[in-house]
Design a protein around this motif. Structure first.
Motif, PDB file in Angstrom:
ATOM      1  N   VAL A 160      42.401 -15.274 -26.298  1.00  0.00           N
ATOM      2  CA  VAL A 160      42.531 -13.879 -25.875  1.00  0.00           C
ATOM      3  C   VAL A 160      43.699 -13.222 -26.614  1.00  0.00           C
ATOM      4  CG1 VAL A 160      43.110 -12.394 -23.923  1.00  0.00           C
ATOM      5  CG2 VAL A 160      41.446 -14.230 -23.630  1.00  0.00           C
ATOM      6  N   LYS A 161      44.782 -13.973 -26.776  1.00  0.00           N
ATOM      7  CA  LYS A 161      45.945 -13.440 -27.493  1.00  0.00           C
ATOM      8  C   LYS A 161      45.547 -13.025 -28.905  1.00  0.00           C
ATOM      9  CE  LYS A 161      50.468 -14.761 -29.362  1.00  0.00           C
ATOM     10  NZ  LYS A 161      51.607 -15.683 -29.294  1.00  0.00           N
ATOM     11  N   ARG A 162      44.836 -13.903 -29.582  1.00  0.00           N
ATOM     12  CA  ARG A 162      44.508 -13.618 -30.974  1.00  0.00           C
ATOM     13  C   ARG A 162      43.435 -12.531 -31.106  1.00  0.00           C
ATOM     14  NH1 ARG A 162      46.923 -17.726 -30.065  1.00  0.00           N
ATOM     15  NH2 ARG A 162      48.232 -18.836 -31.560  1.00  0.00           N
ATOM     16  N   TYR A 163      42.493 -12.507 -30.165  1.00  0.00           N
ATOM     17  CA  TYR A 163      41.412 -11.526 -30.288  1.00  0.00           C
ATOM     18  C   TYR A 163      41.849 -10.129 -29.877  1.00  0.00           C
ATOM     19  CZ  TYR A 163      36.615  -9.874 -30.446  1.00  0.00           C
ATOM     20  OH  TYR A 163      35.470  -9.198 -30.770  1.00  0.00           O
ATOM     21  N   THR A 164      42.711 -10.069 -28.869  1.00  0.00           N
ATOM     22  CA  THR A 164      43.104  -8.742 -28.377  1.00  0.00           C
ATOM     23  C   THR A 164      44.478  -8.318 -28.882  1.00  0.00           C
ATOM     24  OG1 THR A 164      44.213  -9.609 -26.433  1.00  0.00           O
ATOM     25  CG2 THR A 164      41.859  -9.155 -26.220  1.00  0.00           C
ATOM     26  N   THR A 165      45.242  -9.224 -29.461  1.00  0.00           N
ATOM     27  CA  THR A 165      46.638  -9.039 -29.878  1.00  0.00           C
ATOM     28  C   THR A 165      47.597  -8.972 -28.686  1.00  0.00           C
ATOM     29  OG1 THR A 165      46.689  -6.612 -30.006  1.00  0.00           O
ATOM     30  CG2 THR A 165      45.937  -7.794 -31.976  1.00  0.00           C
ATOM     31  N   LEU A 166      47.197  -9.484 -27.541  1.00  0.00           N
ATOM     32  CA  LEU A 166      48.074  -9.526 -26.373  1.00  0.00           C
ATOM     33  C   LEU A 166      49.268 -10.447 -26.647  1.00  0.00           C
ATOM     34  CD1 LEU A 166      48.554  -9.059 -23.250  1.00  0.00           C
ATOM     35  CD2 LEU A 166      47.239 -11.136 -22.893  1.00  0.00           C
ATOM     36  N   GLY A 167      50.459  -9.869 -26.619  1.00  0.00           N
ATOM     37  CA  GLY A 167      51.661 -10.703 -26.736  1.00  0.00           C
ATOM     38  C   GLY A 167      52.015 -11.108 -28.147  1.00  0.00           C
ATOM     39  N   ILE A 168      51.471 -10.411 -29.145  1.00  0.00           N
ATOM     40  CA  ILE A 168      51.899 -10.706 -30.519  1.00  0.00           C
ATOM     41  C   ILE A 168      53.075  -9.784 -30.864  1.00  0.00           C
ATOM     42  CG2 ILE A 168      49.565 -11.407 -31.184  1.00  0.00           C
ATOM     43  CD1 ILE A 168      49.579  -8.780 -32.947  1.00  0.00           C
ATOM     44  N   GLY A 169      53.509  -9.804 -32.095  1.00  0.00           N
ATOM     45  CA  GLY A 169      54.562  -8.890 -32.538  1.00  0.00           C
ATOM     46  C   GLY A 169      55.924  -9.311 -32.017  1.00  0.00           C
ATOM     47  N   THR A 170      56.853  -8.387 -32.069  1.00  0.00           N
ATOM     48  CA  THR A 170      58.222  -8.739 -31.684  1.00  0.00           C
ATOM     49  C   THR A 170      58.322  -8.962 -30.185  1.00  0.00           C
ATOM     50  OG1 THR A 170      58.933  -6.479 -31.241  1.00  0.00           O
ATOM     51  CG2 THR A 170      59.067  -7.221 -33.517  1.00  0.00           C
ATOM     52  N   GLU A 171      57.340  -8.456 -29.450  1.00  0.00           N
ATOM     53  CA  GLU A 171      57.417  -8.527 -28.002  1.00  0.00           C
ATOM     54  C   GLU A 171      57.148  -9.939 -27.512  1.00  0.00           C
ATOM     55  OE1 GLU A 171      55.387  -7.858 -23.962  1.00  0.00           O
ATOM     56  OE2 GLU A 171      54.683  -8.806 -25.761  1.00  0.00           O
ATOM     57  N   GLN A 172      56.206 -10.633 -28.152  1.00  0.00           N
ATOM     58  CA  GLN A 172      55.880 -12.025 -27.830  1.00  0.00           C
ATOM     59  C   GLN A 172      55.721 -12.264 -26.321  1.00  0.00           C
ATOM     60  OE1 GLN A 172      55.014 -14.723 -29.765  1.00  0.00           O
ATOM     61  NE2 GLN A 172      54.824 -13.155 -31.345  1.00  0.00           N
ATOM     62  N   GLY A 173      55.118 -11.320 -25.663  1.00  0.00           N
ATOM     63  CA  GLY A 173      54.760 -11.536 -24.273  1.00  0.00           C
ATOM     64  C   GLY A 173      55.874 -11.368 -23.270  1.00  0.00           C
ATOM     65  N   ARG A 174      57.050 -10.925 -23.701  1.00  0.00           N
ATOM     66  CA  ARG A 174      58.149 -10.859 -22.741  1.00  0.00           C
ATOM     67  C   ARG A 174      57.876  -9.889 -21.604  1.00  0.00           C
ATOM     68  NH1 ARG A 174      61.135 -12.548 -27.043  1.00  0.00           N
ATOM     69  NH2 ARG A 174      61.155 -10.529 -28.076  1.00  0.00           N
ATOM     70  N   SER A 175      57.221  -8.773 -21.902  1.00  0.00           N
ATOM     71  CA  SER A 175      56.884  -7.866 -20.808  1.00  0.00           C
ATOM     72  C   SER A 175      55.432  -8.036 -20.387  1.00  0.00           C
ATOM     73  CB  SER A 175      57.155  -6.410 -21.218  1.00  0.00           C
ATOM     74  OG  SER A 175      56.297  -6.040 -22.280  1.00  0.00           O
ATOM     75  N   SER A 176      54.639  -8.742 -21.183  1.00  0.00           N
ATOM     76  CA  SER A 176      53.197  -8.722 -20.919  1.00  0.00           C
ATOM     77  C   SER A 176      52.579 -10.074 -20.608  1.00  0.00           C
ATOM     78  CB  SER A 176      52.473  -8.133 -22.136  1.00  0.00           C
ATOM     79  OG  SER A 176      52.599  -9.009 -23.239  1.00  0.00           O
ATOM     80  N   ALA A 177      53.249 -11.173 -20.935  1.00  0.00           N
ATOM     81  CA  ALA A 177      52.562 -12.466 -20.879  1.00  0.00           C
ATOM     82  C   ALA A 177      52.094 -12.826 -19.469  1.00  0.00           C
ATOM     83  CB  ALA A 177      53.464 -13.564 -21.426  1.00  0.00           C
TER      84      ALA A 177
END
Lengths: 81, 957
Positions: B510-527
């Protein structure tokens, strides 16, 4: 891994070492098997490394690629496993 | 710009600092972050989102900030993606918002969204298919990506410090301090890293006591004790990566690029007490500027005296929201409503909370139990909150406000190590501090520290927050497109649904397909919220879903810091031949070849590289020339078993070479491909000199040593790299022998006259060792002079004085292609000895390394490549290396390719070498050299690879 324990030089930073290849499991017979049928085990990788930035010894390294843990380092001498 | 009254906050000092944001001037105070200063100036719009270009403001106050990423400085040196919350304000700072064009307030690409276009997960993969991805790529590239990479870098190198310690503690909040103290008391050496400029963490907001002291006094005492016990406390230092036990911590004055320190720490044990990150709650339009984390609002108020808004609605699922509301009220903000997802009974369970609630009610705060904020309304900022009861009954409310503060609970900050305190889910002071102490004591014991860690500190603080898990507000299916989970990457609940529908169910997929938690954020607010919502959609528990693995670095780090001193000339060493300076001062155009610098041509010989090379090559054929061959790899193999050892690694028998002779030999990789070629000289009964390709020297040494260590069970061989011990001057051309005769002493006359092809003689020149080998790479009468490096310039100048001019690598290439000699273009790791017409060598050969696998049937199929010579059909046209060869029958099917091509002035046309399908190598089929990138299709014909002097009469002269 960030360090490898060279049997001659002791634990040294990884940048002193150079990786060559993974090798077949012990007991593989024949050139084809030894060349192509490498171990692909998430828990065990058998590898050849050289201490190029040190004593230039060739080493047999057993590593857990999942955890990054080095299980064993020994000197390569004579016939490869 | 109106003068504002100075703000008061725990981080602020008196004074003012002016800075610019998107070209406008603002004033902040020393101690401010860029975020707090902008907030205090009433700036709420701080960026646009990467995909939909929706307006975005601050969400948080720390490393979790997904939206407010700025470019710092002026192009081309502008550093992208610096979180405003981590950037200390300084005078003259130039900040720019990102992901907007042409301006932040008006972004052209955001019109995409106005047109109703919300891209769902996989949008790019699915949409830009026709006619091809390439036709859309330029536009998409302009729109895509976070920030823009700087085009130049003038940052100073970071200081790099290596630290070794027993226990590394990450985070100097109550748990981390307790852990560090316990470990230090037990006798362990301790390093404590704190990303904030000061230690204390949550103690800043605690009004409890520790060991009978107030929190500030305990903090001061603990830091003093750590100092006495020799612990290293690093503030403003974020642990950014754990490379399997080597910890990279990065110290910057609050994220200010430049003037920083990189710590490389090798701890024997780690305690991770990085605390918690507050979770948001997802609702429709929850990405509008003005929707912020509750804890962030408190931090801006307490530390920087900055109000996040005037009219607030608070939205939470726990009872700490009430104390927060009281503090925000005291800070001068108006709290219009507190929306608590729990039912009234849950919240009123506790006496203290009940009192707080009635006080707040009396102060005019509306408390809505069992409700949720379902949507934010507004354009470039929040204007109202829509609120609905969660369990039917009652109607939707709309409350005007400019800020919605959310808090959905706290999650451990993702970091490596033995967790302690809040990072271990302990949210109450007493609990966290005891847990940290225990982790510190355990880590010290793991390192073998024998001392006593002492009693755990006894703390009294706020009770643990009571909380009812709540990740998102209910909404219609259509509105899920505006329920944002990952603000940095514009991932919505609808995207998660698409991913699931298409079979991407695992959190990593899901992370790779939707880009959830990629980038500089790395899931800190979203994981964690993302995992909880995925769990809801999958009908499972969040624990069953898990969170995706966050990647280092924990916080954006400049490439300059990662590179350290390894930039420019320091990236790699440069190897210099003894003649390097001579070439440089005599017009030699030096170019890198591996680590070496070699002259391509000499400027005096032509107006262009091409002209110079053609002239140099012609001069060698007509008269003669000299070239610097010192880069040639030279391995001396000595010992009673040297001959047998070489037999086992070379195709062909080195043991049959006679002393004083040399032989052209090749060796193979384990899989049968040709690895390298070169001359092997027999210096004595048990002493050989193997020459290996210039770029290959170190690799071949390792290869020989590997062979010795793995397959050579016998002893009696010693391998020594003597590359730098011998300079090599190649002397080629019809006049080479006569010129050498003039230059060398009389004692050399007879050996020179008698020296046969591939023979060598050893002697002295000017009282130094000299070896003369009759061999070359040009097809001419040629010699190699092997001399000591100190002698090289003198000998070289004697030769030039005697009339032999130097030639460069390009001329060398012309000479060798004319003769069909091979280089790495043909010995390219994909060719067997059969492919390279070396059948005789295989037939005469031995059971050397790689020989066994040469018998594989695939190496003998009709489609295998075969080395051929190539000429243009018209005898004039140019063709270039890299062109694909096709037959007329199938013009789009490559059957081979050109490996080398040169213009031969001697032959008056272009000549080349190619690897061509064996079945076409006989030359009966018409071929075309296709070169679409360089624009030419040339009809070519197969020729002998030896274009010039096929009988070899010249070199044997």
């Amino acid at each position: 891994v960030t360090r490898l324990a060279c049997p001659f030089c002791g634990p040294r930073e990884l940048r002193e070492f150079e990786f060559r290849s993974t090798v077949a499991a012990a007991g593989s017979e024949g050139e084809f098997e030894r060349t192509y049928l490498r171990v692909a085990d998430t828990g065990l990788s058998i590898e050849h490394w050289q201490h190029v930035g040190g004593c230039r010894a060739w080493l047999l390294v057993r590593r857990n690629p999942s955890s990054g843990e080095t299980l064993d380092v020994e000197l390569l001498a004579g016939e490869a496993p | 710009m109106s003068a504002r009254p100075p703000r008061r906050g725990t981080r602020l000092e008196a004074g003012s600092l002016s800075f610019t944001f998107d070209g406008r001037h603002y004033v902040g105070q020393p101690g401010d972050t860029a975020a707090s200063a902008l907030l205090a100036n009433g700036v709420r719009l701080m960026g646009r989102s990467v995909k939909y270009r929706r307006p975005r403001g601050l969400l948080g106050a720390g490393p979790e900030e997904p939206n407010a990423l700025f470019g710092v400085g002026e192009p081309p040196h502008q550093i992208p993606n610096v979180p405003a919350t981590q950037l200390a304000l300084r005078a003259g700072l130039t900040l720019r918002s990102q992901n907007r064009w042409p301006s932040l307030r008006f972004d052209l690409a955001s019109l995409l969204q106005a047109g109703g276009g919300f891209f769902s997960a996989g949008f790019y993969y699915k949409t830009f298919m026709w006619p091809s991805w390439r036709s859309y790529e330029p536009l998409i590239r302009r729109l895509a990506g976070l920030g823009a990479a700087p085009l130049a870098c003038e940052l100073p190198p970071p200081a790099i410090e290596h630290l070794a310690c027993d226990v590394l503690v990450t985070g100097a909040g109550p748990a981390g301090l307790a852990a560090a103290r316990a470990a230090a008391r037990a006798g362990a050496s301790v390093v404590l890293c704190e990303s904030e400029p000061a230690c204390g963490g949550e103690l800043e907001f605690e009004r409890g006591s520790i060991d009978g002291q107030d929190c500030d006094a305990w903090l001061a005492d603990t830091l003093a004790e750590l100092g006495r016990r020799g612990a290293r406390v690093l503030t403003s230092t974020t642990v950014v990566a754990d490379n399997h036990g080597e910890i990279i911590a990065h110290a910057e004055p609050r994220g200010l690029p430049g003037d920083n320190t990189v710590y490389r720490i090798c701890p024997r044990a780690m305690v991770m007490a990085a605390g918690t990150l507050e979770r948001p709650i997802v609702f429709t339009n929850n990405d509008l500027p003005g929707v912020m984390l509750l804890g962030a609002a408190e931090r801006y108020l307490a530390r920087y005296g900055a109000a996040v808004g005037r009219e607030l609605v608070l939205f939470a699922n726990h009872d700490r929201v009430y104390a927060s509301a009281r503090r925000l009220l005291a800070g001068g903000m108006r709290v219009r409503a507190i929306v608590d997802t729990r039912r009234a009974g849950d919240a009123a369970d506790d006496d203290a909370v009940r009192r707080l609630r009635s006080d707040l009610g009396a102060a005019g705060v509306e408390i809505l139990d069992g409700c949720a904020v379902t949507a934010a309304e507004g354009g470039r900022g929040v204007r109202a909150a829509r609120i609905a009861p969660l369990l039917g009954g009652g109607s939707e409310r709309r409350i005007r406000c400019d800020t919605i503060l959310v808090s959905g609970g706290w999650s451990p900050a993702p970091h490596a190590g033995l967790p302690g305190g809040g990072a271990n889910g302990r949210l109450e002071l007493a609990d966290a501090i005891a847990d940290g102490h225990a982790a510190g004591a355990r880590a010290a014991a793991d390192c073998g520290a024998r001392g006593h860690a002492g009693a755990p500190p006894l703390a009294r603080g706020d009770p643990p927050p009571r909380l009812a898990a709540f990740a998102r507000s209910p909404c219609s299916l259509a509105d899920e497109k505006r329920q944002f989970i990952d603000l940095q990457n514009d991932v919505t609940v609808a995207d998660l649904r698409v991913a699931l529908a298409e079979g991407f169910t695992d959190i990593e997929h899901v992370k790779r397909y939707t880009t959830l938690g990629i980038g500089t954020e790395q899931g800190r607010s979203s994981a964690v919220v993302g995992a909880a919502i995925l769990a809801e959609l999958r009908g499972e528990s969040p624990a069953a879903v898990g969170t995706s693995r966050s990647r280092p670095p924990y916080q954006p780090v400049t490439m300059r810091s990662i590179a350290g001193f390894r930039v420019g000339d320091a990236v790699m060493v440069t190897r210099r031949t003894p003649l390097h300076d001579w070439h440089a001062t005599h017009g030699g155009m030096l170019e890198p070849m591996g680590l070496w610098m070699r002259p391509r041509y000499y400027q005096a010989n032509g107006a262009s590289a091409f002209e110079a090379a053609v002239a140099e090559a012609r001069r060698v054929r007509a008269h003669g020339g000299i070239a610097d061959g010192s880069t040639l790899g030279k391995l001396e193999i000595a010992g009673p078993a040297a001959a047998a050892f070489l037999d086992s690694i070379y195709l062909g028998k080195a043991s049959t070479i006679r002393i004083g002779r040399s032989r052209y030999m090749v060796n193979l990789r384990e899989d049968g491909m040709v690895l390298d070629d070169g001359l092997v000289l027999r210096l004595g009964e048990d002493r050989f000199l193997a020459t290996v390709s210039s770029g290959h020297g170190t690799h071949m040494l390792a290869h020989f040593e590997h062979h010795q260590a793995t397959r050579w069970s016998a002893r009696g061989v010693n391998i020594t790299d003597v590359t730098d011990a011998w300079a090599v001057i190649a002397v080629a051309g019809p006049q080479s022998r006569s010129t050498l005769g003039q230059v060398l002493a009389a004692s050399w006359q007879q050996p020179l006259a008698q020296l046969g092809h591939m023979h060598f003689a050893a002697g002295r020149h000017a009282d130094q060792e000299l070896r003369v080998l009759r061999a070359g790479f040009s097809g001419e009468l040629a010699f190699e002079l092997h001399c000591r490096p100190d002698m090289a310039v003198r000998l070289w100048e004697e030769l030039t004085a005697a009339g032999l001019a130097p030639y460069g690598l390009d001329a060398l290439d012309i000479l060798r292609v004319e003769k069909g000699y091979l280089t790495s273009s043909e010995i390219n790791g994909q060719t067997t000895p059969y492919d390279l017409c070396m059948e005789d060598m295989v037939a005469a050969g031995n059971a050397c390394l790689g020989r066994a696998l040469l018998d594989r049937p695939a190496f003998h199929e009709a489609g295998r490549p075969r080395l051929v010579g190539l000429r243009a059909l018209d005898g004039r046209s140019r063709f270039l290396a890299g062109a694909q060869l096709t037959a007329a029958a199938a013009p789009s099917q490559p059957r081979g390719y050109i490996t080398s091509s040169v213009y031969s002035l001697t032959l008056g046309e272009w000549v080349g070498l190619a690897l061509l399908a064996r079945e076409l190598a006989s030359g009966e089929t018409a071929l075309t050299a296709r070169d679409p990138l360089r624009g030419a299709d040339t009809p070519v014909r197969v020729a002998s690879p030896v274009h010039f002097d096929p009988s070899g009469s010249r070199m044997k002269a």
